[in-house]
Design an enzyme around this catalytic site. Sequence first.
Site, PDB file in Angstrom:
ATOM      1  N   GLY A  31       0.707  -9.415   6.377  1.00 35.11           N
ATOM      2  CA  GLY A  31       0.753  -8.406   7.492  1.00 35.11           C
ATOM      3  C   GLY A  31       0.996  -6.957   6.612  1.00 35.11           C
ATOM      4  O   GLY A  31       1.466  -6.501   5.923  1.00 35.11           O
ATOM      5  N   GLY A  32       0.352  -5.934   8.114  1.00 36.48           N
ATOM      6  CA  GLY A  32       0.242  -4.490   7.298  1.00 36.48           C
ATOM      7  C   GLY A  32      -0.595  -4.181   6.661  1.00 36.48           C
ATOM      8  O   GLY A  32      -1.767  -4.780   5.740  1.00 36.48           O
ATOM      9  N   ASP A  33      -0.259  -3.163   5.437  1.00 33.70           N
ATOM     10  CA  ASP A  33      -0.584  -3.148   4.017  1.00 33.70           C
ATOM     11  C   ASP A  33       0.296  -4.210   3.204  1.00 33.70           C
ATOM     12  O   ASP A  33       0.137  -4.226   1.954  1.00 33.70           O
ATOM     13  CB  ASP A  33      -0.540  -1.671   3.941  1.00 33.70           C
ATOM     14  CG  ASP A  33       1.289  -1.308   3.678  1.00 33.70           C
ATOM     15  OD1 ASP A  33       2.365  -2.236   4.246  1.00 33.70           O
ATOM     16  OD2 ASP A  33       1.675   0.022   3.554  1.00 33.70           O
ATOM     17  N   GLU A  34       0.480  -5.100   3.136  1.00 35.92           N
ATOM     18  CA  GLU A  34       1.290  -5.595   2.645  1.00 35.92           C
ATOM     19  C   GLU A  34       0.416  -7.368   1.966  1.00 35.92           C
ATOM     20  O   GLU A  34      -0.278  -7.593   2.523  1.00 35.92           O
ATOM     21  CB  GLU A  34       2.720  -6.637   2.651  1.00 35.92           C
ATOM     22  CG  GLU A  34       3.725  -6.192   3.491  1.00 35.92           C
ATOM     23  CD  GLU A  34       4.901  -6.442   3.802  1.00 35.92           C
ATOM     24  OE1 GLU A  34       4.916  -7.292   4.077  1.00 35.92           O
ATOM     25  OE2 GLU A  34       6.248  -5.630   3.357  1.00 35.92           O
ATOM     26  N   GLY A  66       0.446  -1.626  -0.055  1.00 35.09           N
ATOM     27  CA  GLY A  66       0.009  -0.001  -0.236  1.00 35.09           C
ATOM     28  C   GLY A  66       0.266   1.031  -0.072  1.00 35.09           C
ATOM     29  O   GLY A  66       2.150   1.363   0.751  1.00 35.09           O
TER      30      GLY A  66
END
Length: 481
Positions: A329-332, A289
Amino acid sequence: MWPGQSHQRQFRLPLRQILYRGHLGMALVAIFLAGLTVSLVCLLTLRAYTEHNLALTARSLTYTVEAAVVFNDDSAVLDALELIASGDEVARVTVYNDQGRSMAVWTRSTEGARGRLEQLVATWLLPPENIEPIMHDGAKVGEVRLSGSGGPLTRFLLAGTAGMVASLALTALVAFYLSRRMVSRIVGPLERLAQVAHAVRRDRDFAQRVPSAPIAELDELGKDFNVLLDELASWQTHLKTENENLAHQASHDSLTHLSNRAAFEQSLSIALRNAADEDWHVAVLFLDGDHFKAINDQHGHAAGDVVLIETAARIRSQLRGKGVGARFGGDEFAVLLAPLADARDAEGIADDILSSMVQPIHLPDGTSVVMSLTAGIAIYPEHARSPDDLLKRADQAMYHAKRQSRGTRSLADQAEGKDPRQQEIVLVSDSLSPDPTVRTMHVGPGPGPGAERVPDAKPAAGGHAGDDAPGKLVAGSDRGT
């Protein structure tokens, strides 16, 4: 198994056969004992009757041959014997005078099997001889010795045996019919219960039920078994749901419900093995992202979760069952495309995913944001042949694309020869502008001339896992920006 016990499987008869044998055996034994008792009583009665008749016959003979014995007329004695002793009950008659001389003897023929059988029966059941004195004027002038014939007893034994056999046969038929009716009422419900139990054990078919039975105890047993099946079916459904939930949780991201990294890598390994056998192409898309850190910090973690959920939904909608989407994880995010007949199809799907992010994402507070994605693409077997290498090449391609222009894509061969560690360090502002103000500096293996040290900013409290804090110096990665 106890010591000394046979290891061979014991042969067990079915209940139906056991009941058949038991009922038939009891009926036959009962009839046999009853017939034997009746026959024995009748035989003893007939024996007593025969002995009495033989005594009467011997006494009649003494009266008949009295005159002939007194006058020593042997011919008259023999005629009298033939006249009287020719009955079925007499086997042998001998008349003696007072000096003990045998005046006449009459014997029944015992030729043939029947005669020998009658003689054998008479030997077993009748007394050896009946002796009656011949009296004249109060003095003994001779005697009659008479042996009985076994003819009547033999005929009675044969008739009794035939009657007993016929009774046993008739009883066996009746007992078999009654036993079959009774066994059907007992064994039938038990067999149906056993069939349902076997179906449940073998096929896990909890939908079957035991029908009602005509016997009260068996009917209650069937009802209790059906209630138990209801409970087992409910438990099985609950257990299956729990297992599915656990399996889903173990292999999927809890927020977006996409596959997690472990499940994605497993699917990638399987896809590469199949591709090696079938000569397919396999593509891995690595998506990151853009400016998600600013969205998370400005609008809060709840808004960040909404953005991640919507991003995952748009990725899933563009795949349309042609690939596997995952959140690392996160925006991955990552996408597995297999099988691919043409490697260029991966670029088209990547373009569709990036284009889908143009539409604004509506947040719970009524505002909208736009978050773009940057994608890196690696193709098997052109760029790598192992799962780890393929992911690494896609990740490097994503770095390359983000350095060139965010919201775009790059193939792994376009990032060939570029070391992600030798790249720009980007300090991102907290603005949502697609072109935030950045300050860059080149970082090499060591401090070089003109290097500027940028002080770290204080991280935001409660920052999202995997996100970079505002103003943080990020070396070798643009994630969270």
